[in-house]
Design an enzyme around this catalytic site. Structure first.
Site, PDB file in Angstrom:
ATOM      1  N   ASN A   9      77.341 -29.489  15.531  1.00 11.67           N
ATOM      2  CA  ASN A   9      78.029 -29.857  16.763  1.00 11.67           C
ATOM      3  C   ASN A   9      79.263 -29.015  17.030  1.00 11.67           C
ATOM      4  O   ASN A   9      79.621 -28.778  18.186  1.00 11.67           O
ATOM      5  CB  ASN A   9      78.429 -31.339  16.700  1.00 11.67           C
ATOM      6  CG  ASN A   9      77.241 -32.259  16.836  1.00 11.67           C
ATOM      7  OD1 ASN A   9      76.563 -32.259  17.849  1.00 11.67           O
ATOM      8  ND2 ASN A   9      76.968 -33.032  15.803  1.00 11.67           N
ATOM      9  N   ILE A  12      78.117 -22.991  14.531  1.00  9.42           N
ATOM     10  CA  ILE A  12      76.806 -22.508  14.107  1.00  9.42           C
ATOM     11  C   ILE A  12      77.030 -21.495  12.991  1.00  9.42           C
ATOM     12  O   ILE A  12      77.816 -20.565  13.141  1.00  9.42           O
ATOM     13  CB  ILE A  12      76.032 -21.851  15.262  1.00  9.42           C
ATOM     14  CG1 ILE A  12      75.844 -22.834  16.414  1.00  9.42           C
ATOM     15  CG2 ILE A  12      74.667 -21.364  14.767  1.00  9.42           C
ATOM     16  CD1 ILE A  12      75.094 -22.260  17.605  1.00  9.42           C
ATOM     17  N   GLY A 112      69.008 -36.797  11.333  1.00 12.00           N
ATOM     18  CA  GLY A 112      69.437 -35.458  11.729  1.00 12.00           C
ATOM     19  C   GLY A 112      68.809 -34.385  10.866  1.00 12.00           C
ATOM     20  O   GLY A 112      68.654 -34.559   9.651  1.00 12.00           O
ATOM     21  N   GLY A 113      68.458 -33.262  11.503  1.00 13.00           N
ATOM     22  CA  GLY A 113      67.822 -32.187  10.764  1.00 13.00           C
ATOM     23  C   GLY A 113      68.665 -31.686   9.606  1.00 13.00           C
ATOM     24  O   GLY A 113      68.147 -31.383   8.521  1.00 13.00           O
ATOM     25  N   ASP A 114      69.986 -31.593   9.805  1.00  8.30           N
ATOM     26  CA  ASP A 114      70.848 -31.098   8.736  1.00  8.30           C
ATOM     27  C   ASP A 114      70.833 -32.033   7.533  1.00  8.30           C
ATOM     28  O   ASP A 114      70.873 -31.584   6.380  1.00  8.30           O
ATOM     29  CB  ASP A 114      72.279 -30.906   9.250  1.00  8.30           C
ATOM     30  CG  ASP A 114      72.855 -32.147   9.916  1.00  8.30           C
ATOM     31  OD1 ASP A 114      72.083 -33.064  10.295  1.00  8.30           O
ATOM     32  OD2 ASP A 114      74.086 -32.211  10.083  1.00  8.30           O
ATOM     33  N   THR A 137      81.504 -32.295  11.970  1.00  9.65           N
ATOM     34  CA  THR A 137      82.119 -33.038  13.072  1.00  9.65           C
ATOM     35  C   THR A 137      82.196 -34.512  12.706  1.00  9.65           C
ATOM     36  O   THR A 137      83.212 -35.178  12.918  1.00  9.65           O
ATOM     37  CB  THR A 137      81.293 -32.854  14.354  1.00  9.65           C
ATOM     38  OG1 THR A 137      81.146 -31.453  14.614  1.00  9.65           O
ATOM     39  CG2 THR A 137      81.970 -33.516  15.538  1.00  9.65           C
ATOM     40  N   THR A 191     107.722 -36.808  10.933  1.00  6.60           N
ATOM     41  CA  THR A 191     106.519 -37.245  11.642  1.00  6.60           C
ATOM     42  C   THR A 191     105.299 -36.455  11.180  1.00  6.60           C
ATOM     43  O   THR A 191     104.223 -37.019  10.934  1.00  6.60           O
ATOM     44  CB  THR A 191     106.707 -37.076  13.165  1.00  6.60           C
ATOM     45  OG1 THR A 191     107.782 -37.902  13.590  1.00  6.60           O
ATOM     46  CG2 THR A 191     105.437 -37.458  13.919  1.00  6.60           C
TER      47      THR A 191
END
Length: 265
Positions: A9, A12, A112-114, A137, A191
């Protein structure tokens, strides 16, 4: 030479794999931001330059295999293979490179393919029951049994996705880079320090907690394999991983291609 493509996502990954060695040998790997609108011609120009830097031309590539979780990216990657490498792209999970493993879940077609490719690679690399954690992701936890079957797992927001959501929802919080904190203390004085502690140590705590719960449910000895861009960074401050395999998905694709060659004789 095999060109293996893992289309996620966010990024690549293209990898050049030497299949003549005893086990797949990755000669080079390159990463580009995922954009479904990117054309085959654009991929080709980019890859041509990178191949030249390795002292190769596109004639060195005689096969292409890919997996993708971005359906809109598939067509242009297939065109890349046919137009510029003179071969039909093999798509993981689609004939003639079916998974060859049991997807023991309620909805096998939704896996999912991965995740299926990672299951294949992990089972080839380690024995027994496995937990595969892939930092992308989303962060996925996949359970693989001792026979190599995919049993299911967990999907959690990726660490960068969590940080992006925090910054987007809180107007006064700055954007920071993910890094390992300098010390083990969790009382931030600025912060930025407080955000880094919350994201990094919070993520480590989530990993350790979920892996503990998975191990208790599996109730047998388990090997934990981590992959993905942030695995090495997180491994600095947790012992939850038994091994880190940055190229797990590419290795799985190469193994699927090798299996096809064996079947075809």
């Amino acid at each position: 030479m095999l060109l293996a493509i893992d289309a996620g996502n966010t990024n690549i990954v293209f990898a050049l794999v030497d299949q003549s060695a005893a086990r797949p040998l990755i000669r080079a790997r390159w990463r580009i931001a995922t954009d479904p609108r990117r054309t085959a011609d654009e991929y080709a120009v980019w890859l041509h330059q990178l191949l030249q830097l390795e002292g190769l031309d596109r004639g060195a590539v005689d096969a292409v295999i890919l997996c993708t979780v971005v359906p809109r990216a598939l067509h242009n990657l297939e065109v890349l293979a046919s137009k510029y490498f003179g071969c039909e792209a093999l798509v993981a999970g689609r004939a003639p490179v079916e998974w060859g493993i049991r997807l023991d879940v309620a909805e096998p077609k939704s896996v999912g393919g991965d995740r299926a490719v990672n299951t294949i690679a992990a089972h080839a690399l380690a024995e027994g029951d496995l937990i595969v954690i892939d930092f992308g992701t989303a962060t996925t936890f996949d359970v693989v049994d001792y026979a190599g079957a995919y049993k299911g797992g967990i999907i959690a927001p990726g660490i960068n996705l969590s940080l992006d959501a925090l910054v987007a929802a809180a107007a006064k919080l700055p954007r920071i880079a993910i890094a390992a904190p300098l010390g083990a203390g969790v009382i931030g004085r600025t912060t930025e320090d407080q955000m880094l502690i919350g994201i990094y140590w919070g993520y480590v705590a989530m990993l350790e907690g979920l892996v503990a719960r998975l191990k208790a449910e599996i109730a047998r000895p388990v090997t934990v394999i981590a992959t993905g861009g942030l695995a090495t960074l997180l491994a600095q401050h947790t012992s939850v991983f038994d091994r880190v395999e940055p190229d797990l998905t590419i290795t799985g694709l190469a193994l699927m291609h090798r299996r096809l060659l064996t079947v075809q004789g």
